[in-house]
Design a protein around this motif. Structure first.
Motif, PDB file in Angstrom:
ATOM      1  N   ALA A   8     -38.972 -46.220 115.773  1.00 27.43           N
ATOM      2  CA  ALA A   8     -39.852 -47.381 115.628  1.00 27.43           C
ATOM      3  C   ALA A   8     -41.131 -47.070 114.869  1.00 27.43           C
ATOM      4  O   ALA A   8     -41.930 -47.970 114.605  1.00 27.43           O
ATOM      5  CB  ALA A   8     -40.206 -47.936 117.009  1.00 27.43           C
ATOM      6  N   THR A   9     -41.353 -45.815 114.517  1.00 27.27           N
ATOM      7  CA  THR A   9     -42.570 -45.422 113.801  1.00 27.27           C
ATOM      8  C   THR A   9     -42.259 -45.203 112.332  1.00 27.27           C
ATOM      9  O   THR A   9     -41.277 -44.519 111.995  1.00 27.27           O
ATOM     10  CB  THR A   9     -43.165 -44.134 114.404  1.00 27.27           C
ATOM     11  N   ASP A  10     -43.072 -45.771 111.461  1.00 31.55           N
ATOM     12  CA  ASP A  10     -42.841 -45.672 110.019  1.00 31.55           C
ATOM     13  C   ASP A  10     -42.894 -44.226 109.532  1.00 31.55           C
ATOM     14  O   ASP A  10     -43.636 -43.389 110.058  1.00 31.55           O
ATOM     15  CB  ASP A  10     -43.890 -46.488 109.260  1.00 31.55           C
ATOM     16  N   GLY A  11     -42.087 -43.958 108.480  1.00 33.85           N
ATOM     17  CA  GLY A  11     -42.189 -42.692 107.784  1.00 33.85           C
ATOM     18  C   GLY A  11     -41.461 -41.524 108.414  1.00 33.85           C
ATOM     19  O   GLY A  11     -41.655 -40.383 107.991  1.00 33.85           O
ATOM     20  N   ARG A  12     -40.610 -41.765 109.396  1.00 28.70           N
ATOM     21  CA  ARG A  12     -39.880 -40.669 110.033  1.00 28.70           C
ATOM     22  C   ARG A  12     -38.681 -40.254 109.175  1.00 28.70           C
ATOM     23  O   ARG A  12     -38.082 -41.081 108.490  1.00 28.70           O
ATOM     24  CB  ARG A  12     -39.408 -41.068 111.433  1.00 28.70           C
ATOM     25  N   VAL A  23     -36.011 -35.056 114.252  1.00 30.87           N
ATOM     26  CA  VAL A  23     -36.928 -36.077 113.745  1.00 30.87           C
ATOM     27  C   VAL A  23     -38.177 -35.380 113.229  1.00 30.87           C
ATOM     28  O   VAL A  23     -38.796 -34.576 113.945  1.00 30.87           O
ATOM     29  CB  VAL A  23     -37.312 -37.089 114.844  1.00 30.87           C
ATOM     30  N   SER A  24     -38.545 -35.694 111.979  1.00 31.22           N
ATOM     31  CA  SER A  24     -39.707 -35.061 111.359  1.00 31.22           C
ATOM     32  C   SER A  24     -40.677 -36.112 110.843  1.00 31.22           C
ATOM     33  O   SER A  24     -40.287 -37.242 110.521  1.00 31.22           O
ATOM     34  CB  SER A  24     -39.277 -34.154 110.196  1.00 31.22           C
ATOM     35  N   GLN A  25     -41.938 -35.738 110.763  1.00 29.54           N
ATOM     36  CA  GLN A  25     -42.986 -36.585 110.193  1.00 29.54           C
ATOM     37  C   GLN A  25     -43.854 -35.708 109.314  1.00 29.54           C
ATOM     38  O   GLN A  25     -44.382 -34.684 109.777  1.00 29.54           O
ATOM     39  CB  GLN A  25     -43.829 -37.229 111.295  1.00 29.54           C
ATOM     40  N   TRP A  50     -33.044 -40.394 105.990  1.00 29.45           N
ATOM     41  CA  TRP A  50     -32.135 -39.520 106.730  1.00 29.45           C
ATOM     42  C   TRP A  50     -31.259 -38.759 105.760  1.00 29.45           C
ATOM     43  O   TRP A  50     -31.104 -39.131 104.589  1.00 29.45           O
ATOM     44  CB  TRP A  50     -31.259 -40.322 107.694  1.00 29.45           C
ATOM     45  N   SER A  51     -30.691 -37.688 106.248  1.00 30.55           N
ATOM     46  CA  SER A  51     -29.816 -36.871 105.415  1.00 30.55           C
ATOM     47  C   SER A  51     -28.378 -37.361 105.539  1.00 30.55           C
ATOM     48  O   SER A  51     -27.967 -37.867 106.589  1.00 30.55           O
ATOM     49  CB  SER A  51     -29.902 -35.402 105.823  1.00 30.55           C
ATOM     50  N   GLU A  57     -22.298 -36.380 110.633  1.00 28.28           N
ATOM     51  CA  GLU A  57     -22.162 -35.823 111.986  1.00 28.28           C
ATOM     52  C   GLU A  57     -22.128 -36.939 113.032  1.00 28.28           C
ATOM     53  O   GLU A  57     -21.361 -36.877 114.002  1.00 28.28           O
ATOM     54  CB  GLU A  57     -23.317 -34.859 112.277  1.00 28.28           C
ATOM     55  N   LEU A  58     -22.964 -37.948 112.856  1.00 23.99           N
ATOM     56  CA  LEU A  58     -22.946 -39.078 113.780  1.00 23.99           C
ATOM     57  C   LEU A  58     -21.619 -39.823 113.701  1.00 23.99           C
ATOM     58  O   LEU A  58     -21.061 -40.243 114.721  1.00 23.99           O
ATOM     59  CB  LEU A  58     -24.111 -40.024 113.475  1.00 23.99           C
ATOM     60  N   ALA A  59     -21.094 -39.986 112.472  1.00 23.65           N
ATOM     61  CA  ALA A  59     -19.806 -40.652 112.300  1.00 23.65           C
ATOM     62  C   ALA A  59     -18.690 -39.862 112.975  1.00 23.65           C
ATOM     63  O   ALA A  59     -17.774 -40.442 113.572  1.00 23.65           O
ATOM     64  CB  ALA A  59     -19.504 -40.836 110.814  1.00 23.65           C
ATOM     65  N   GLU A  60     -18.741 -38.530 112.885  1.00 21.15           N
ATOM     66  CA  GLU A  60     -17.744 -37.685 113.551  1.00 21.15           C
ATOM     67  C   GLU A  60     -17.691 -37.961 115.043  1.00 21.15           C
ATOM     68  O   GLU A  60     -16.638 -37.892 115.669  1.00 21.15           O
ATOM     69  CB  GLU A  60     -18.084 -36.207 113.318  1.00 21.15           C
TER      70      GLU A  60
END
Length: 303
Positions: A8-12, A23-25, A50-51, A57-60
């Motif tokens: 919910a936070t911009d720029g993640r 999760v990176s900022q 996102w990469s 990996e999520l789809a797997e």
């Protein structure tokens, strides 16, 4: 335990790192979650990146990525192409399922939903009898539209006489949107994992709706969201803040009566979708539908 990841936070920036969603900022890691524990990722924030390796990996794991509008309603869902090992055969059985089986399945879904609505009202001291009386009038395919009649009775008693359900509305309506998004994501995951085509619904049939079957199967679970939203709005206010989101995300983990025992909500959805797929293949309906939890459980939703 299955978790809903909410951005919910911009720029993640979301990426995969050694079996974790990271999760990176601004180039710095701010959190990580094991990929095997993720039921869905819900994104509201602008500028989220996102990469590709993370999405794969999520789809797997069959975990959908849900992109939401400002009103917290889903606008896009990323789902895997492959699901159950017998997906092709099961989808063919789904496509060629006879109309009477489809109509009886929808009848059972509506019955389960109205039963859950009656239990939700009873838990807050409202008389469940009018809804329970409607149960005997539900026909194959709900041809007399008892679902809508039950809703007209249910909403003013659950949310107040002035309440109107509006997906574009604010406050409690926005909370409901978010809660339903959580439940819809978990249901979509279950549908794909069961080898079913999410576009082919039992009742919902809007040709623009790619997740009509998920919308069908989540119906009995909606009153759980309603009860939680009622509690959240009364106790903490109607803002869709991080605390409210966490409370609503926990709904997929609550134990529901199913068969001879209790099953977490996300697993109950899996069993329901699987039982529907097996019913299509067998040509005989045998749905694994949960029954309403006790009043104490309803009272704890949203806490």
């Amino acid at each position: 335990m299955d978790q809903i990841i909410d951005i919910a936070t911009d720029g993640r920036h979301l990426s995969r790192h050694r079996g974790f969603l990271k999760v990176s900022q601004d180039g710095k890691e701010i959190g990580r979650t094991p990929l095997d524990q993720i039921a869905a990722v819900i994104v509201h924030a602008h500028g989220t990146t996102w990469s590709t390796s993370l999405l794969c990996e999520l789809a797997e794991r069959g975990a959908p990525v849900v992109l939401c509008a400002s009103n917290h309603a889903p606008k896009s869902v990323l789902m895997p192409i492959e699901g159950h090992h017998a997906q092709g055969a099961r989808m063919r059985a789904q496509w060629y399922a006879k109309a009477p089986l489809m109509k009886q399945a929808w009848k059972q879904i509506v019955v389960a939903k109205v039963q859950m609505q009656a239990a939700a009202l009873s838990a807050i001291g409202e008389a469940p009898a009018p809804l329970l009386m409607m149960l005997r009038k539900i026909t194959s395919g709900d041809s007399t539209n008892i679902e809508a009649q039950a809703a007209r009775h249910y909403w003013p008693r659950m949310m107040g006489s002035d309440f109107r359900r509006d997906t574009d509305g604010e406050d409690a309506n926005a909370l409901l949107n978010y809660g339903y998004t959580v439940m819809r994501a978990a249901t979509a995951r279950a549908v794909v994992a069961a080898g079913l085509n999410p576009t082919i619904g039992l009742f919902h049939s809007n040709r623009r709706n790619a997740f009509a079957l998920a919308d069908d199967l989540m119906e009995p679970f909606r009153p759980l969201v309603d009860s939680a939203v009622r509690t959240i709005a009364a106790a903490y206010g109607p803002a869709v803040d991080s605390e409210a989101k966490q409370s609503l995300a926990r709904l997929i983990a609550i134990d529901l009566p199913l068969g001879d025992g209790f099953t977490p909500g996300s697993v109950a959805l899996m069993k329901l979708a699987t039982s529907l797929g097996q019913s299509f293949e067998a040509g005989k309906l045998n749905l694994a539908l949960p029954t309403p939890p006790d009043p104490l459980t309803f009272s704890g939703l949203g806490q």
